[in-house]
Design a protein around this motif. Structure first.
Motif, PDB file in Angstrom:
ATOM      1  N   THR A  51      40.423  32.382  36.524  1.00 19.99           N
ATOM      2  CA  THR A  51      40.303  33.530  35.615  1.00 19.99           C
ATOM      3  C   THR A  51      39.171  33.325  34.622  1.00 19.99           C
ATOM      4  O   THR A  51      38.379  34.242  34.351  1.00 19.99           O
ATOM      5  CB  THR A  51      41.630  33.744  34.863  1.00 19.99           C
ATOM      6  N   LYS A  52      39.060  32.139  34.069  1.00 20.82           N
ATOM      7  CA  LYS A  52      37.996  31.851  33.108  1.00 20.82           C
ATOM      8  C   LYS A  52      36.624  31.909  33.768  1.00 20.82           C
ATOM      9  O   LYS A  52      35.653  32.391  33.171  1.00 20.82           O
ATOM     10  CB  LYS A  52      38.223  30.479  32.484  1.00 20.82           C
ATOM     11  N   ASN A  55      35.715  35.537  34.270  1.00 22.28           N
ATOM     12  CA  ASN A  55      35.376  36.180  32.989  1.00 22.28           C
ATOM     13  C   ASN A  55      34.112  35.619  32.364  1.00 22.28           C
ATOM     14  O   ASN A  55      33.712  36.044  31.276  1.00 22.28           O
ATOM     15  CB  ASN A  55      36.538  36.032  32.011  1.00 22.28           C
ATOM     16  N   GLU A  57      33.606  32.632  31.179  1.00 19.62           N
ATOM     17  CA  GLU A  57      33.823  31.685  30.087  1.00 19.62           C
ATOM     18  C   GLU A  57      33.355  30.290  30.499  1.00 19.62           C
ATOM     19  O   GLU A  57      33.396  29.924  31.675  1.00 19.62           O
ATOM     20  CB  GLU A  57      35.308  31.646  29.714  1.00 19.62           C
ATOM     21  N   VAL A  59      33.747  26.594  31.027  1.00 25.13           N
ATOM     22  CA  VAL A  59      34.891  25.708  31.307  1.00 25.13           C
ATOM     23  C   VAL A  59      34.383  24.368  31.805  1.00 25.13           C
ATOM     24  O   VAL A  59      33.281  24.252  32.340  1.00 25.13           O
ATOM     25  CB  VAL A  59      35.821  26.327  32.389  1.00 25.13           C
TER      26      VAL A  59
END
Length: 262
Positions: A51-52, A55, A57, A59
């Motif tokens: 999910t990250k 999106n 993001e 990580v």
């Protein structure tokens, strides 16, 4: 006529069969439940990581995959061990025991056992406890034989505490005689980090004379040495660090005039 239970095991005649210990169903179910929990945690971590990434993001991929592989790897090991545990069986005879694990077998006479080490791990040693879960040795008995072979009785054996008590009772008289002979000959006897000498108990070059020894007390996975007139224990050791702890307890009880506390 010789019954089936009196037959010699391999080249060792162990006498009549007295008891049999199989796999603990509770232990197998507990491992399966823990495996499912780890699988769920690994799945949640994987979904969160994906999910990250979607999106956009930032990580830490290596750390994320390490957590996922750790959870799923431990889960797989636990599920395998739960299945593997069902193949274990210990036969107890008058003069020894036989460990069956699948098609393999280990047998010994009581006189063959030189060292009995009992391993008990608590949550206070979290890393060791986790490793113990993976190796089925949060509670286990290691039997070191004259031949150099080691028989390991892990915690997924049903009635392990009762089996261990029988082993300690069977080996105690002979091992105590051997140790007392050493002490009577003005020699020391080592029990891991603890050394018994004709004058007292020695730990890290510190000595507690026999006249000041109050007792040895086993408390869960700990072995405590207490001295007379003191509120706090003198020394504490993890039970797994002290080979032949049952022998140590008996000798200390005899030399100090105090009764060993289990």
């Amino acid at each position: 006529m010789t019954s089936r239970d009196d037959l010699p095991v391999g080249d060792i005649n162990l006498g009549p069969k007295q008891a049999e210990f199989g796999a603990s169903n509770f232990g197998r179910i507990l491992r399966a439940c823990f495996a499912l929990l780890l699988t769920g945690l690994g799945g949640v971590a994987l979904v969160g990581l994906v999910t990250k990434i979607i999106n956009g993001e930032l990580v830490n991929l290596s750390r994320g995959f390490l957590v996922i592989f750790f959870c799923l790897g431990c889960a797989a090991a636990l599920l395998w061990s739960a299945r593997h545990a069902g193949r274990i069986r210990v036969e107890l005879y008058a003069d020894g025991l036989v460990l069956h694990l699948g098609s393999s077998m280990q047998a010994c006479r009581w006189d063959d056992i030189l060292v009995v080490t009992e391993i008990k791990l608590g949550l206070a040693e979290f890393y060791e406890f986790l490793v113990g879960v993976m190796s089925h040795q949060t509670h286990a008995f290691h039997l070191h034989l004259r031949s150099g072979e080691v028989i390991i009785l892990p915690n997924y054996i049903r009635g392990l505490a009762r089996l261990g008590y029988t082993i300690k009772a069977a080996t105690l008289p002979r091992l105590v005689v051997v140790s007392l002979a050493e002490l009577d000959g003005a020699r020391s006897v080592s029990f891991g980090p603890i050394r018994l000498s004709p004058d007292g108990i020695e730990v890290n070059d510190k000595q507690l004379p026999w006249g000041k020894v109050k007792r040895v007390k086993r408390l869960g996975n700990w072995l405590d040495i207490h001295r007379r007139g003191a509120l706090l224990r003198w020394k504490r050791f993890n039970l797994g660090e002290v080979p032949n702890a049952h022998v140590l307890e008996e000798i200390v009880a005899q030399r100090s005039g105090a009764r060993a506390e289990k």
